[in-house]
Scaffold this motif. Structure first.
Motif, PDB file in Angstrom:
ATOM      1  N   GLY A  85       1.005  -1.116   0.320  1.00 17.46           N
ATOM      2  CA  GLY A  85      -0.014   0.264   0.091  1.00 17.46           C
ATOM      3  C   GLY A  85       1.005   1.306   0.044  1.00 17.46           C
ATOM      4  O   GLY A  85       1.593   1.470   0.779  1.00 17.46           O
ATOM      5  N   TRP A  86       0.338   2.093  -0.438  1.00 21.08           N
ATOM      6  CA  TRP A  86       0.867   3.080  -1.166  1.00 21.08           C
ATOM      7  C   TRP A  86       0.598   4.787  -1.084  1.00 21.08           C
ATOM      8  O   TRP A  86      -1.153   5.310  -0.790  1.00 21.08           O
ATOM      9  N   GLY A  87       1.420   5.683  -0.372  1.00 16.39           N
ATOM     10  CA  GLY A  87       0.134   7.027   0.211  1.00 16.39           C
ATOM     11  C   GLY A  87       0.857   7.965   0.082  1.00 16.39           C
ATOM     12  O   GLY A  87       2.180   7.805  -0.705  1.00 16.39           O
ATOM     13  N   LEU A  88       1.380   9.431  -0.793  1.00 18.39           N
ATOM     14  CA  LEU A  88       1.592  10.272  -1.405  1.00 18.39           C
ATOM     15  C   LEU A  88       2.040  11.042   0.282  1.00 18.39           C
ATOM     16  O   LEU A  88       1.004  11.725   0.808  1.00 18.39           O
ATOM     17  N   VAL A  89       3.539  11.169   0.205  1.00 18.20           N
ATOM     18  CA  VAL A  89       3.799  12.183   1.247  1.00 18.20           C
ATOM     19  C   VAL A  89       4.827  13.055   0.646  1.00 18.20           C
ATOM     20  O   VAL A  89       5.265  12.761  -0.339  1.00 18.20           O
ATOM     21  N   ASP A  90       4.318  14.579   0.504  1.00 20.59           N
ATOM     22  CA  ASP A  90       5.223  15.593   0.005  1.00 20.59           C
ATOM     23  C   ASP A  90       4.674  15.451  -1.612  1.00 20.59           C
ATOM     24  O   ASP A  90       5.663  15.607  -2.094  1.00 20.59           O
ATOM     25  N   GLY A  91       3.888  15.128  -2.005  1.00 19.99           N
ATOM     26  CA  GLY A  91       3.369  14.759  -2.896  1.00 19.99           C
ATOM     27  C   GLY A  91       4.657  13.531  -3.851  1.00 19.99           C
ATOM     28  O   GLY A  91       4.169  13.914  -4.823  1.00 19.99           O
ATOM     29  N   VAL A  92       5.074  13.034  -3.010  1.00 14.95           N
ATOM     30  CA  VAL A  92       5.946  11.571  -3.516  1.00 14.95           C
ATOM     31  C   VAL A  92       5.449  10.339  -2.660  1.00 14.95           C
ATOM     32  O   VAL A  92       4.418   9.825  -2.096  1.00 14.95           O
ATOM     33  N   TRP A  93       5.135   9.355  -3.873  1.00 15.34           N
ATOM     34  CA  TRP A  93       4.487   7.936  -3.616  1.00 15.34           C
ATOM     35  C   TRP A  93       4.916   7.714  -2.806  1.00 15.34           C
ATOM     36  O   TRP A  93       6.588   7.197  -2.924  1.00 15.34           O
ATOM     37  N   LYS A  94       4.850   6.894  -1.757  1.00 13.97           N
ATOM     38  CA  LYS A  94       5.794   5.746   0.116  1.00 13.97           C
ATOM     39  C   LYS A  94       4.915   5.167   0.208  1.00 13.97           C
ATOM     40  O   LYS A  94       3.938   4.832   0.381  1.00 13.97           O
ATOM     41  N   ALA A  95       6.168   3.777  -0.014  1.00  8.40           N
ATOM     42  CA  ALA A  95       5.023   2.262   0.712  1.00  8.40           C
ATOM     43  C   ALA A  95       5.293   2.616   1.966  1.00  8.40           C
ATOM     44  O   ALA A  95       6.004   3.007   2.738  1.00  8.40           O
ATOM     45  N   ASP A  96       3.795   2.072   2.534  1.00 13.64           N
ATOM     46  CA  ASP A  96       3.493   2.347   4.053  1.00 13.64           C
ATOM     47  C   ASP A  96       2.939   1.139   4.333  1.00 13.64           C
ATOM     48  O   ASP A  96       2.734   0.731   5.621  1.00 13.64           O
ATOM     49  N   SER A  97       2.444   0.009   3.608  1.00 16.63           N
ATOM     50  CA  SER A  97       2.349  -1.807   4.223  1.00 16.63           C
ATOM     51  C   SER A  97       2.194  -2.415   3.386  1.00 16.63           C
ATOM     52  O   SER A  97       2.408  -1.896   1.894  1.00 16.63           O
ATOM     53  N   LEU A  98       2.613  -3.802   4.110  1.00 20.38           N
ATOM     54  CA  LEU A  98       2.969  -4.663   3.098  1.00 20.38           C
ATOM     55  C   LEU A  98       2.013  -5.667   3.671  1.00 20.38           C
ATOM     56  O   LEU A  98       1.832  -6.752   4.967  1.00 20.38           O
ATOM     57  N   GLU A  99       1.865  -6.709   2.327  1.00 18.63           N
ATOM     58  CA  GLU A  99       0.927  -8.243   2.825  1.00 18.63           C
ATOM     59  C   GLU A  99       1.322  -9.130   2.081  1.00 18.63           C
ATOM     60  O   GLU A  99       1.628  -8.843   1.102  1.00 18.63           O
ATOM     61  N   ASN A 100       1.107 -10.475   2.039  1.00 18.26           N
ATOM     62  CA  ASN A 100       1.528 -12.179   1.365  1.00 18.26           C
ATOM     63  C   ASN A 100       0.105 -11.725   0.949  1.00 18.26           C
ATOM     64  O   ASN A 100      -1.392 -11.655   1.371  1.00 18.26           O
ATOM     65  N   PHE A 101       0.043 -12.484  -0.327  1.00 20.43           N
ATOM     66  CA  PHE A 101      -0.757 -12.956  -1.219  1.00 20.43           C
ATOM     67  C   PHE A 101      -0.117 -13.874  -1.960  1.00 20.43           C
ATOM     68  O   PHE A 101       0.794 -14.235  -1.824  1.00 20.43           O
ATOM     69  N   ASP A 102      -1.907 -15.186  -2.270  1.00 21.61           N
ATOM     70  CA  ASP A 102      -1.265 -16.669  -2.756  1.00 21.61           C
ATOM     71  C   ASP A 102      -1.218 -16.137  -4.144  1.00 21.61           C
ATOM     72  O   ASP A 102      -1.967 -15.241  -5.158  1.00 21.61           O
ATOM     73  N   PRO A 103       0.356 -16.529  -4.736  1.00 22.16           N
ATOM     74  CA  PRO A 103       0.731 -16.045  -5.445  1.00 22.16           C
ATOM     75  C   PRO A 103      -0.300 -17.007  -6.898  1.00 22.16           C
ATOM     76  O   PRO A 103       0.088 -16.723  -7.967  1.00 22.16           O
ATOM     77  N   ALA A 104      -0.608 -18.093  -6.539  1.00 26.67           N
ATOM     78  CA  ALA A 104      -1.305 -18.840  -7.142  1.00 26.67           C
ATOM     79  C   ALA A 104      -3.161 -18.300  -7.592  1.00 26.67           C
ATOM     80  O   ALA A 104      -3.260 -18.545  -8.990  1.00 26.67           O
TER      81      ALA A 104
END
Length: 107
Positions: A85-104
């Motif tokens: 998950g990404w949000g805008l920080v001072d107009g720049v995209w920055k990642a702020d969350s991670l989670e795994n999902f099933d690649p299949a």
């Protein structure tokens, strides 16, 4: 496609390319301030060796304020589905969350 969407897609592609290249300095620079190390807790991430990556999706919400990227990384130990998950920080995209999902899954 809004400018935010195309900016996000370019940022996300560069980020995934950095993971594949093993450029952890660039990858960590894409993280939102204060999100590290907590964002990695309980999440399986690619290690130092990544053979390939497939971007499943890179999309921005209707307001252009949140982005979600999904990639499947192929490593010597198997595949890892990672959604960020990404949000805008001072107009720049920055990642702020991670989670795994099933690649299949179909994404």
């Amino acid at each position: 496609m809004t400018a935010s969407t195309s900016d996000f897609e370019a940022t996300y592609r560069r980020h995934v390319d950095g993971v594949v290249a093993g450029d952890m300095k660039a990858v960590l620079a894409d993280m939102a301030p204060g999100s590290v190390p907590g964002v990695f807790e309980g999440v399986q991430v690619p290690g130092a060796q990544v053979d390939a990556a497939e971007i499943r999706s890179a999309r921005v919400d209707g307001e252009g304020e949140r982005g979600v990227g999904e990639a499947v990384y192929t490593t010597p130990d198997g595949t890892i589905g990672l959604r960020s998950g990404w949000g805008l920080v001072d107009g720049v995209w920055k990642a702020d969350s991670l989670e795994n999902f099933d690649p299949a899954s179909q994404g």
